[in-house]
Design an enzyme around this catalytic site. Structure first.
Site, PDB file in Angstrom:
ATOM      1  N   ASP A  61      80.695  -8.280  40.095  1.00 22.70           N
ATOM      2  CA  ASP A  61      80.901  -8.270  41.539  1.00 22.70           C
ATOM      3  C   ASP A  61      79.627  -8.589  42.313  1.00 22.70           C
ATOM      4  OD1 ASP A  61      79.692  -5.890  40.757  1.00 22.70           O
ATOM      5  OD2 ASP A  61      81.443  -4.670  41.184  1.00 22.70           O
ATOM      6  N   HIS A 111      86.847   3.487  40.637  1.00 19.95           N
ATOM      7  CA  HIS A 111      86.768   2.027  40.719  1.00 19.95           C
ATOM      8  C   HIS A 111      86.005   1.466  39.517  1.00 19.95           C
ATOM      9  CE1 HIS A 111      82.928   1.928  43.498  1.00 19.95           C
ATOM     10  NE2 HIS A 111      82.572   1.805  42.251  1.00 19.95           N
ATOM     11  N   GLU A 113      88.998  -0.964  43.994  1.00 18.39           N
ATOM     12  CA  GLU A 113      89.106   0.363  44.594  1.00 18.39           C
ATOM     13  C   GLU A 113      90.537   0.899  44.407  1.00 18.39           C
ATOM     14  OE1 GLU A 113      86.378   1.741  45.470  1.00 18.39           O
ATOM     15  OE2 GLU A 113      85.325   0.771  47.118  1.00 18.39           O
ATOM     16  N   ASN A 130      85.496   7.445  42.403  1.00 23.32           N
ATOM     17  CA  ASN A 130      86.930   7.326  42.728  1.00 23.32           C
ATOM     18  C   ASN A 130      87.696   6.516  41.677  1.00 23.32           C
ATOM     19  OD1 ASN A 130      86.024   4.756  43.186  1.00 23.32           O
ATOM     20  ND2 ASN A 130      86.704   4.609  45.307  1.00 23.32           N
TER      21      ASN A 130
HETATM   22  C1  F6R Z   1      78.787  -2.466  40.062  1.00 19.87           C
HETATM   23  C2  F6R Z   1      80.143  -1.990  39.754  1.00 19.87           C
HETATM   24  C3  F6R Z   1      80.558  -0.618  40.120  1.00 19.87           C
HETATM   25  C4  F6R Z   1      79.620   0.446  39.541  1.00 19.87           C
HETATM   26  C5  F6R Z   1      80.068   1.839  39.967  1.00 19.87           C
HETATM   27  C6  F6R Z   1      79.158   2.909  39.423  1.00 19.87           C
HETATM   28  O1  F6R Z   1      78.612  -3.783  39.585  1.00 19.87           O
HETATM   29  O2  F6R Z   1      80.911  -2.753  39.249  1.00 19.87           O
HETATM   30  O3  F6R Z   1      81.861  -0.397  39.648  1.00 19.87           O
HETATM   31  O4  F6R Z   1      79.621   0.331  38.150  1.00 19.87           O
HETATM   32  O5  F6R Z   1      80.100   1.924  41.362  1.00 19.87           O
HETATM   33  O6  F6R Z   1      77.914   2.810  40.036  1.00 19.87           O
HETATM   34  P1  F6R Z   1      76.668   3.683  39.537  1.00 19.87           P
HETATM   35  O7  F6R Z   1      76.348   3.203  38.174  1.00 19.87           O
HETATM   36  O8  F6R Z   1      75.586   3.354  40.536  1.00 19.87           O
HETATM   37  O9  F6R Z   1      77.104   5.098  39.553  1.00 19.87           O
END
Ligand code: F6R
Length: 240
Positions: free
Chosen positions: A67, A138, A143, A136
């Protein structure tokens, strides 16, 4: 689903790097899906060390990032382009033309998303996708409410996701381009990393909860080759 619990974040990261390096040794042309965020930072460091030591060679590896924020310049401190360059690409012998990240600065979102999915197909699909997980549920920026058949597209970020990353007083993106659930589920192997108590509840729901669009990560229960590497904090609430 294989679950492995490591004592701490560092060991979780070593294990993730070890698995990725092993996959590259078996298949030097590996097509790798990659996340950003806090969780994989140490994993990238370990991979860079393994490359420096000559253990692993990225010269034929192809990467697709999950992403990128929409309309955020590449040189912005929160841009995933910048993150990947600083934390990983500049530290290994990967070829720039083999690294793909959705272009959030595109003037045609539709074309960019279609091209991204096409490029993944042209590379023969993703062999191994590495995921972090949002509190959450994701995965990528899929989301709650995401359709299971979603491909790469522009999405609205939830308020919580935005406030985790950005100071509210700042101008910040509200949207992102992300691979969809379909892209993730089509990867031949999935490696999900989670660290810290803040992730314990969502890890439990991902493993044991009902499969529901309200918690996108629950779809991973159906992936035929899913490995989770957790540290003790993240594993703390998982039943069974
Ligand atoms: C980022 C992504 C998100 C993160 C998720 C966890 O490329 O795809 O799904 O993996 O928000 O983020 P952290 O590792 O910062 O807790």
């Amino acid at each position: 689903m294989k679950i492995r619990v490591e004592e701490n974040y560092r060991q979780m990261s070593c294990e993730a790097a070890r698995i990725i390096a092993g996959e590259i040794l078996r298949n030097p042309n590996l097509v790798l899906g990659l996340p950003t965020g806090n969780t994989p930072k140490c994993m990238y460091e370990k991979l860079a060390n393994l490359c420096k030591e000559g253990v692993v060679d990225f010269s034929q590896v192809v990467t697709f990032n999950l992403d990128e924020y929409y309309d955020l310049p590449f040189d912005h401190e929160k841009s995933f382009h910048r993150y990947m360059e600083e934390k990983f690409f500049s530290r290994v012998n990967i070829l720039p033309q083999n690294t793909y990240i959705p272009n959030g600065m595109t003037d045609s979102v539709e074309r960019e998303c279609k091209n991204y999915d096409r490029k993944i197909s042209e590379q023969g699909g993703i062999d191994l996708i590495v995921l972090g997980i949002g509190p959450n549920g994701h995965i990528g920026f899929n989301e709650p409410g995401t359709r299971w058949d979603s491909a790469t597209r522009l999405v609205e970020l939830t308020e919580k996701t935005i406030t985790r990353e950005f100071d509210r007083s700042q101008n910040h993106p509200r949207k992102a381009l992300t691979m969809g659930i379909k892209n993730i589920m089509r990867a031949r192997k999935v490696l999900l990393l989670a660290s810290g108590e803040k992730k314990a509840e969502i890890v439990d729901r991902t493993i044991n909860g009902p499969i529901s669009n309200d918690v996108p990560s629950t779809i991973l229960q159906l992936h035929p080759d899913l490995r989770m590497i957790l540290d003790e904090g993240a594993a703390g609430k998982a039943r069974g």
